[in-house]
Design a protein around this motif. Sequence first.
Motif, short mmCIF file in Angstrom:
data_model
loop_
_atom_site.label_atom_id
_atom_site.label_comp_id
_atom_site.label_asym_id
_atom_site.label_seq_id
_atom_site.Cartn_x
_atom_site.Cartn_y
_atom_site.Cartn_z
N ASN A 20 0.85 -1.19 0.00
CA ASN A 20 0.00 0.00 0.00
C ASN A 20 0.89 1.25 0.00
OD1 ASN A 20 0.63 0.75 2.79
ND2 ASN A 20 -0.64 -0.98 3.37
N ARG A 21 0.28 2.40 -0.16
CA ARG A 21 1.04 3.64 -0.30
C ARG A 21 1.93 3.91 0.91
NH1 ARG A 21 0.53 8.27 -3.68
NH2 ARG A 21 1.70 9.99 -2.78
N ASP A 58 -4.37 -6.40 -7.97
CA ASP A 58 -3.25 -6.09 -7.09
C ASP A 58 -2.04 -5.59 -7.89
OD1 ASP A 58 -4.59 -6.90 -4.68
OD2 ASP A 58 -4.21 -8.98 -5.27
N LYS A 61 -2.80 -2.15 -8.99
CA LYS A 61 -2.67 -1.24 -7.85
C LYS A 61 -1.23 -0.76 -7.70
CE LYS A 61 -2.25 -3.00 -3.84
NZ LYS A 61 -2.44 -3.77 -2.61
N LEU A 65 0.09 3.04 -7.76
CA LEU A 65 0.84 3.59 -6.63
C LEU A 65 2.18 4.17 -7.05
CD1 LEU A 65 0.13 0.88 -3.90
CD2 LEU A 65 -0.57 3.29 -3.82
#
Length: 146
Positions: A20-21, A58, A61, A65
């Motif tokens: 994640n970020r 995913d 993503k 990101l």
Amino acid sequence: MIRRKLKVSWAGDFHPAYTNRRFLEDAISAGCDYFCFSPDGASDRVLQLLRKDMKVADIEKTIKLFSKLDGAQVAYNFMRDLPWCNSEHVRGLMRLLPKMLYTLREKLSFVELTQMRIYPYTELYDLSVKEGLIKEDESILYPKHY
């Protein structure tokens, strides 16, 4: 590393589904300047057959990101010549690759397409024997690929 203000440059292999970020920002702050992802498959069905704990969403993503982050490069590894769903996999690659190239631009270090290595006592070994790619008593000490 961040708290101690260590100036160390490092690289790592990461799992797209668990990225994640905040994690990426922390890793970059800690000196990670090279991220590698090895989803191997480019469609949800192929990812499932490869027993990967992720979806194409995913992978997408991570592309999104990294398009918004600075200070690191990213690379992706995929398999080629799969024993099943190869056309579905190729279509998935043809969808993902332009997205990676256009979105990541100079942040994309490389996209690698590798062959599956055949190891004994695996389903791929049994399939390779059945399909005649290798003989059952053949030494595979020297790498054999599907």
